[in-house]
Design a protein around this motif. Structure first.
Motif, short mmCIF file in Angstrom:
data_model
loop_
_atom_site.label_atom_id
_atom_site.label_comp_id
_atom_site.label_asym_id
_atom_site.label_seq_id
_atom_site.Cartn_x
_atom_site.Cartn_y
_atom_site.Cartn_z
N CYS A 90 0.85 -1.20 0.00
CA CYS A 90 0.00 0.00 0.00
C CYS A 90 0.88 1.25 0.00
O CYS A 90 1.63 1.49 0.95
CB CYS A 90 -0.93 0.00 1.21
N PRO A 91 0.78 2.07 -1.05
CA PRO A 91 1.70 3.19 -1.17
C PRO A 91 1.31 4.39 -0.33
O PRO A 91 2.08 5.35 -0.21
CB PRO A 91 1.62 3.54 -2.67
N ALA A 92 0.13 4.36 0.22
CA ALA A 92 -0.40 5.56 0.87
C ALA A 92 -0.50 5.41 2.38
O ALA A 92 -0.95 6.34 3.06
CB ALA A 92 -1.78 5.88 0.30
N ALA A 110 -2.56 3.57 3.79
CA ALA A 110 -3.98 3.41 4.13
C ALA A 110 -4.23 2.08 4.80
O ALA A 110 -5.09 1.95 5.67
CB ALA A 110 -4.83 3.52 2.87
N LEU A 111 -3.45 1.10 4.38
CA LEU A 111 -3.60 -0.25 4.91
C LEU A 111 -2.40 -0.52 5.82
O LEU A 111 -1.25 -0.50 5.35
CB LEU A 111 -3.61 -1.23 3.72
N PHE A 113 -7.54 -0.13 8.34
CA PHE A 113 -7.69 0.57 7.07
C PHE A 113 -8.14 2.00 7.33
O PHE A 113 -9.11 2.22 8.05
CB PHE A 113 -8.72 -0.17 6.21
N CYS A 164 -6.59 6.30 1.44
CA CYS A 164 -6.58 5.33 0.33
C CYS A 164 -6.62 6.05 -1.01
O CYS A 164 -7.43 6.95 -1.24
CB CYS A 164 -7.78 4.39 0.47
N LEU A 165 -5.77 5.64 -1.92
CA LEU A 165 -5.69 6.28 -3.23
C LEU A 165 -6.95 6.03 -4.07
O LEU A 165 -7.27 6.83 -4.95
CB LEU A 165 -4.45 5.80 -3.98
N SER A 166 -7.64 4.96 -3.80
CA SER A 166 -8.90 4.77 -4.50
C SER A 166 -9.85 5.90 -4.12
O SER A 166 -10.55 6.47 -4.97
CB SER A 166 -9.49 3.41 -4.12
N CYS A 220 -7.28 2.28 -7.48
CA CYS A 220 -6.01 1.65 -7.10
C CYS A 220 -6.23 0.15 -6.96
O CYS A 220 -7.21 -0.27 -6.34
CB CYS A 220 -5.52 2.23 -5.77
N LEU A 259 -3.41 -1.87 -6.15
CA LEU A 259 -2.13 -2.42 -5.68
C LEU A 259 -2.27 -3.48 -4.58
O LEU A 259 -1.53 -4.45 -4.56
CB LEU A 259 -1.22 -1.28 -5.22
N CYS A 260 -3.21 -3.29 -3.66
CA CYS A 260 -3.35 -4.30 -2.60
C CYS A 260 -4.04 -5.56 -3.11
O CYS A 260 -4.16 -6.54 -2.38
CB CYS A 260 -4.06 -3.74 -1.37
S1 SF4 Z 1 -6.49 0.52 -2.83
FE1 SF4 Z 1 -4.33 1.25 -2.92
S2 SF4 Z 1 -4.18 2.93 -1.43
FE2 SF4 Z 1 -6.11 1.82 -1.01
S3 SF4 Z 1 -5.56 0.35 0.57
FE3 SF4 Z 1 -5.28 -0.72 -1.40
S4 SF4 Z 1 -3.12 -0.37 -1.96
FE4 SF4 Z 1 -3.64 1.08 -0.33
#
Ligand code: SF4
Ligand code: SF4
Length: 282
Positions: free
Chosen positions: A167-169, A171-172, A177, A182-184, A210, A212-213
């Motif tokens: 998770c780049p932000a 958020a997780l 959470f 969260c980038l979404s 997003c 990524l997770c």
């Molecule tokens: S959707 Fe992206 S920013 Fe949101 S929790 Fe998952 S990896 Fe993190």
């Protein structure tokens, strides 16, 4: 309707899994506004059917999340669920059956978890092997108590922690959470973003949403593909600033209105492009 009959109906609609949970079991996961909405929609609500519709169509490069590349699931799932609602209404005259997709007051993931669908991921998503977490959830709320076997709730995923690490932000995290990070959420949030959030969007490889997770999750390594044409035909993998250039809001809706990324209008996408362009020129 028996469990076997329902299983056949759901499979015929393209669902990869389904389950049932008494409405009362969901109430503690709903705030008072959601409970009021559910009761207004279906007075005497008694049960919820929940189904999972796969959407994975391949991991193609792009800057849109996989869920938003095909037809908007808000358009595709309701008519499918409504077909079953009509069957159920014939089987139970005088009873109500309401289909819901995302906009429903019901906590869909909690319904799926309690109904025993797949596994509960640490990324907060339901994982349904072999489709992974690339599934849309749809519900049917009814005032008809259905006499269906109760499944054990979904167990946890393997807990590898890759989603948290990816998770780049921030958020997780191990603590849980944080939706506001969260980038979404941030890529869909309207208006000017505070500097920290703007910087996160600027670094992000997607223009919207997003994945990524999900992409790092072992259950998503080789997922089965969807059989639902709306989710594998006519995909838009990538948007460019030029795609939006000089489009009025009306033209944007004409061109992209049937895509899940369009519901916020073009301004938020243009803002994200501008942030990402700024990041690249710094
Ligand atoms: S959707 Fe992206 S920013 Fe949101 S929790 Fe998952 S990896 Fe993190
Ligand atoms: S990446 Fe690992 S911890 Fe996260 S949901 Fe998938 S299996 Fe669970």
């Amino acid at each position: 309707m028996t469990a076997a009959e329902l299983a056949g109906r759901f499979a015929g609609l393209g669902a990869a899994g389904w389950g049932y949970v008494p409405y009362a079991a969901l109430e503690q996961a709903m705030d008072s506004a959601a409970r009021q909405k559910a009761q207004a929609l279906c007075p005497g609500a008694a049960g919820v059917l929940v189904a999972a519709f796969p959407y994975f169509a391949g991991l193609r490069p792009g800057n849109l999340p996989l869920y938003a590349r095909g037809l908007d699931y808000h358009l595709e799932l309701p008519w499918r669920l409504d077909l079953l609602c009509a069957d159920l209404a014939r089987a139970y005259p005088g009873r109500m059956f309401h289909a819901g997709t995302d906009s429903s007051p019901l906590p869909e993931r909690e319904a799926a978890r309690q109904a025993g669908l797949g596994l509960m991921g640490r990324n907060g998503l339901i994982i349904l092997p072999p489709y992974g977490s690339w599934i849309f959830l749809g519900t049917i709320l009814t005032d008809q108590p259905l006499d269906l076997p109760r499944q054990a709730p979904s167990g946890p995923c393997m807990g590898c922690g890759r989603c948290i690490a990816a998770c780049p932000a921030g958020a997780l995290t191990e603590e849980g959470f944080a939706a506001e990070r969260c980038l979404s959420h941030l890529t869909q949030k309207k208006g000017e973003l505070p500097p920290e959030q703007a910087a996160a969007v600027a670094r992000h490889p997607y223009i919207w949403g997003c994945d990524l997770c999900q992409t790092v999750c072992p259950y998503n390594a080789r997922p089965a593909r969807t059989g639902i044409p709306a989710f594998f035909q006519g995909l838009i993998d990538r948007l460019t600033p030029g795609d939006l250039e000089s489009l009025t809001n009306r033209q944007f809706q004409q061109q992209y209105g049937q895509r899940a990324f369009a519901w916020r209008g073009p301004a938020v996408l243009r803002r994200n492009f501008a942030l990402q362009a700024g990041q690249k020129t710094e």
